[in-house]
Design a protein around this motif. Sequence first.
Motif: not given
Lengths: 352, 318, 382
Positions: A254-268, A332-345
């Motif tokens: 449901v979500e992939t992220a580099p470790v620091h990113e995930l804890y700071k800003r979860p996207a799911h 603003d649409g900038t890529d966040l490397a390695g991040r993905g989320s399986a959520c409509h929102f």
Amino acid sequence: MTIIDKPADVPAPRSGGEKSGRLLDVKDLHVEFHTRDGVVKAVNGVNYSVDAGETLAVLGESGSGKSVTAQAIMGILDMPPGKIPQGEIVFRGQDMLKMSNEERRKVRGRKIAMIFQDALSSLNPVLSVGYQLGEMFRVHEGMSRKQSKAKAVELMDRVKIPAAKERVNDYPHQFSGGMRQRIMIAMALALEPDLIIADEPTTALDVTVQAQVMDLLAELQREYNMGLILITHDLGVVADVADKIAVMYAGRIVETAPVHELYKRPAHPYTRGLLDSIPRLDQKGSELYAIKGLPPNLLKIPSGCAFNPRCPKAQDICRTEVPPLVPVTERDGTDLAGRGSACHFWKETIHG
Amino acid sequence: MPDLMKSPAADEPEVALAPPSGKAAEAGEVGGARSLWGDAWRDLRRRPLFVISGLLILLVLLVSAFPGLFTSADPGSGDLTNNFLGSPQLGHFFQDDWFGYDRQGRSIYARVVFGARNSVMVGLGVTLLVTVFGGLVGMLAGYFGGFWDSLLSRITDVFFGIPFLLGAMVVLNAFTDRDVWVITGALAFLGWTQIARVMRGAVITTKHADYVMAAKALGAGTKRILFRHVLPNAVAPVIVVATIALGTYIVAESTLSYLGLGFASDAVSWGADISDATQDIRNNPHTLIFPAGMLSITVLAFIMLGDAVREALDPKLR
Amino acid sequence: MAEVPKNDEPTDATPNVSEVETVDAETPEEAVAAIEAPVERGEPILQVRNLVKHFPLTQGVIVKRQIGAVKAVDGISFDLYQGETLGIVGESGCGKSTVAKLLMTLEQATAGEVFYKGQDITKLSGRALKAVRRNIQMVFQDPYTSLNPRMTVGDIIGEPFEIHPEVAPKGSRRQKVQDLLDVVGLNPEYINRYPHQFSGGQRQRIGIARGLALNPEIIICDEPVSALDVSVQAQVINLMEKLQDEFNLSYLFIAHDLSIVRHISDRVGVMYLGKMAEIGSDEQIYDHPTHPYTQALLSAVPVPDPEAREGRERIILTGDVPSPANPPSGCRFRTRCWKAQDKCAQEVPLLAIPERFVDQDTPAAHESACHFAEEKDVVHAA
């Protein structure tokens, strides 16, 4: 007794060219189990990859499919009742699901090794530890008994078992839990594999021993420049060692992220819920946030997003459409490397 | 204890419910009340082994309870002039001469039908006694442990050391008037050790379960703990062993009768008939085949039932 | 049990010190709970004094000869106050589960006393013991093994009434069971279902309902959430806190997860090899630990925050916990302690406020069994 800081993330590969680049690619993997009560859909289209020297943490609760995926990679699924109806497991460019049993066996142990949660039941109680460690060398490299025992002592030294020479003839039950887990690690390391899969390697251990074992694992990984897949339910352990994280729920990532990113800003919302539901060590805090409801029944996974019955953000679309794992970007649409989320929102989840 | 035998098939340890892989998530929605007994029954009903053996056993039980329903002939009266060693008439279903006549001119069909009762009664009787007594000994030894365990286990070992049949022969030799009760008693006297051992092991495993601890924490007395918590959870392996043993008790009765140490000569028994038949097997095999065949089928049915129940109880065999 | 004055202004910037919290608590229930807890302590409801449990190691088949003893609990003292939660933490084999069993009188204590309202329950038996048991109940660790698989949920929750018929007359029991199901957040219609039809979290709720049935004053929780999934743990913890407020329960909360213990506890005791190493309020233990073992334990906890983690100092202990059958002389932690000196091998350190802090007005002044007690913050990032 040592007081250390988190070691710097500088990989120091022992050998060069051969051990680098993409190791493993899992593509759209499905696993199901046929049982008395129906078809249990344990894994429903998992994609992930691991490079040499990289640590991927697969995070999930019981029934999320994290261990089943690992067993499928190792080729140790019970089939039947297990079945892989779809997907590829590409190791160094070769789909292991298309290999013959013999080829597969050669990869297993030599190229990919696994460490299990319960070291006591993974070791044979009637054979000495030295014999079991040496077995790898006798079987795979045709060494003599004496040579293999010397190798066993060397391995035990490497995983920092004190007095390895004297203890090589001891039996598994004579070692403590932490030492047994070290022996398991030694066994996995024996043939210097490219990839190690560790399934809850420290869950059964005490906190103080847990730290020792995790440190050892991280150190050896750097030394050998191995890929490591760390499967766990513990958000704390993951934070310590992982480079990137894949969060699983009901057989999907449901979500992939580099470790620091995930804890700071979860996207799911599920990841967010998990993080919020853990009490903190450094603060008292008030009432815990609790994800409502129960983990999904894999016999009848909810339609649409499997998390929708428990999700505070669920809308109608969540109940009908399965959200794909999409790349996550900045506002603003900038890529966040390695991040993905399986959520409509996901946008609402990460950017508030 | 007597309710042990009520539903021998419907017992299943908790683990059996998890799918073999253990990967299924827990039921999010709880369905209707599904007891463990009910689940085991649903599982058993689908096993051909269970259905076949169950039907056979039902038939044997029916025959032994109401032999008059199956034949009008008197198993004791022979007609030497007309029927001396008459051969079986396999087309004459359920008639006196279906299985032929023996050397005293008695209907073998009638003897097989009436012989069932003695065999089945001995089998059931011994199993019941053995389960109650052996189960009790095993339960007490397992639950209380320590001194009682040492004492009871040593006594069990002594009886275990006596060869079953040889012991039964010695005991029965002391009786001249051997009826169902004497034979049942003799076999039970020597046969309880197996159940006691199985029960002891099962009770030891169960008594350390958390729910037993929970009941103690509530202040439950020993009786409640034993009969509400330990016994219902420890009884499954005992039922399996008892079901399989039932067949062997029937065999033991027949063996003893064959040796002349079972039922008195005027009683109708498969074992005695087998013994009679051996005098002239070569010329008249039918006198042996039918009683021996019935014995084998009955014993097989019980062993198959035991196997089916064990498979339903043991998730590893799925 | 010495009272620790706590009227100093917290130097820590985080608004999480107990007094501050009572003021800032978000809901009225929380404020009430926080006030009821250690601040206004009356008489302790449970007093444990020098509790000892040795399991004999024997040899021989018929004539058993004792060749030693596993010193599972070796002289533990603490108090439990009305309405508070006392957390007990420690690694496996430290004896925390044995303490639970001793308090439940599921094990016979080798020595020592447990006073419930002034009455020593280790000496009780028969009817008097049964009466005390009504007031001390337990929630077990494993929701999969602590419910009898052959009984319906109604029978399981109703069993306490059958054992103590004076609590509820026969006709009212079914209603009571349904009320209890409702209280723990389960559908009262599930009364005829069997445990295997429920998930782990639901089963733990059933176990809690059984523990509540007799209206006890004390509930001993032995790792009540460690077998549950992370997302379900929070639900059960919240339920337990809600019930504590509702029924004014005292909890003895035994767990190895230090974060959860901090969340739920008012006071915390740290056990090591059958002895209490350190005991104090949650703030004293977590923010101002003085025993090296507590410091090592806290620093080893993996925190789900990689950045906080990197700023934290980690103390990695070497070696394993020694065998409780043959514990080290003097201080039991000395074999793994970096401060150990000759004195530690010879003298058993007493559980008391360390001398250097005795007259000081500091959170470090709480009971700690170390000759060289010293404050060290290992939880917060440097």
